[in-house]
Design a protein around this motif. Structure first.
Motif, short mmCIF file in Angstrom:
data_model
loop_
_atom_site.label_atom_id
_atom_site.label_comp_id
_atom_site.label_asym_id
_atom_site.label_seq_id
_atom_site.Cartn_x
_atom_site.Cartn_y
_atom_site.Cartn_z
N ARG A 1 4.70 -18.33 -3.97
CA ARG A 1 3.33 -17.92 -3.65
C ARG A 1 2.43 -18.04 -4.88
O ARG A 1 1.29 -18.50 -4.79
N ALA A 2 2.94 -17.64 -6.03
CA ALA A 2 2.15 -17.71 -7.27
C ALA A 2 1.84 -19.15 -7.64
O ALA A 2 0.72 -19.47 -8.06
N VAL A 3 2.82 -20.04 -7.49
CA VAL A 3 2.59 -21.46 -7.79
C VAL A 3 1.58 -22.04 -6.80
O VAL A 3 0.67 -22.78 -7.19
N ARG A 4 1.72 -21.71 -5.54
CA ARG A 4 0.75 -22.18 -4.54
C ARG A 4 -0.65 -21.73 -4.89
O ARG A 4 -1.61 -22.49 -4.80
N ASP A 5 -0.77 -20.48 -5.32
CA ASP A 5 -2.08 -19.94 -5.70
C ASP A 5 -2.69 -20.76 -6.84
O ASP A 5 -3.88 -21.07 -6.83
N ILE A 6 -1.87 -21.12 -7.80
CA ILE A 6 -2.35 -21.92 -8.93
C ILE A 6 -2.72 -23.33 -8.48
O ILE A 6 -3.76 -23.87 -8.85
N ASP B 1 -0.60 -15.35 -15.28
CA ASP B 1 0.01 -14.08 -15.64
C ASP B 1 0.87 -13.56 -14.49
O ASP B 1 1.98 -13.06 -14.70
N ASN B 2 0.37 -13.71 -13.27
CA ASN B 2 1.14 -13.32 -12.09
C ASN B 2 2.43 -14.14 -11.99
O ASN B 2 3.51 -13.60 -11.72
N LEU B 3 2.33 -15.45 -12.21
CA LEU B 3 3.51 -16.31 -12.17
C LEU B 3 4.53 -15.87 -13.23
O LEU B 3 5.72 -15.80 -12.95
N LEU B 4 4.05 -15.56 -14.41
CA LEU B 4 4.93 -15.10 -15.48
C LEU B 4 5.69 -13.84 -15.07
O LEU B 4 6.89 -13.72 -15.29
N GLU B 5 4.98 -12.91 -14.45
CA GLU B 5 5.62 -11.68 -13.97
C GLU B 5 6.69 -11.97 -12.93
O GLU B 5 7.79 -11.40 -12.96
N VAL C 1 12.58 -12.86 -11.16
CA VAL C 1 13.67 -13.76 -10.79
C VAL C 1 14.75 -13.72 -11.87
O VAL C 1 15.95 -13.59 -11.58
N LEU C 2 14.34 -13.82 -13.11
CA LEU C 2 15.29 -13.81 -14.22
C LEU C 2 16.11 -12.52 -14.24
O LEU C 2 17.33 -12.56 -14.40
N ASP C 3 15.46 -11.40 -14.04
CA ASP C 3 16.18 -10.12 -14.03
C ASP C 3 17.25 -10.10 -12.94
O ASP C 3 18.38 -9.65 -13.18
N ASN C 4 16.92 -10.58 -11.76
CA ASN C 4 17.89 -10.59 -10.68
C ASN C 4 19.05 -11.53 -10.97
O ASN C 4 20.20 -11.24 -10.62
#
Length: 114
Positions: free
Chosen positions: A40-45, A64-68, A73-76
């Motif tokens: 969704r974040a990539v689509r928004d960009i 910034d949203n994509l980074l978050e 994802v990385l944490d999971n």
């Protein structure tokens, strides 16, 4: 912070909140949800949201949203790997070997054709 320090921080953070205890099937669901949020974040960009109930955000805000979301994802991935006694270093090393072997083989086949 380096990768090992971050892994330890994430694992401790999730354990302290009781989130680490979710079994791998539940963790996969969280990972899938977060990957959807990355999409969704990539689509928004790239093409925008085109929703009348949302105001347009700046490119910096979108990034910034994509980074978050990438962090989620990385944490999971870190937690899932840890549940199977794997580290990010293990994942990275194995992946490098796989890609090098796969594409080295492709290169050898390309060389044979020339």
């Amino acid at each position: 912070m380096n990768t090992k320090e971050y892994e330890k921080w994430v694992i401790d953070f999730y354990r302290n909140r009781g989130w680490y205890e979710y079994d791998p099937f539940v963790r996969i669901n969280y990972l899938t949800e977060e990957v959807g949020e990355v999409s969704r974040a990539v689509r928004d960009i790239e093409i925008g949201r085109d929703r009348p109930d949302e105001s347009e955000k700046s490119l910096d805000t979108k990034k910034d949203n994509l980074l978050e979301e990438l962090g989620d994802v990385l944490d999971n991935i870190i937690i899932l790997a840890d549940k199977y006694d794997m580290t990010l270093e293990d994942v990275m090393d194995k992946h490098i070997k796989k890609l090098e072997k796969r594409f080295d083989q492709d290169q050898k086949e390309d060389d044979k054709e020339d």
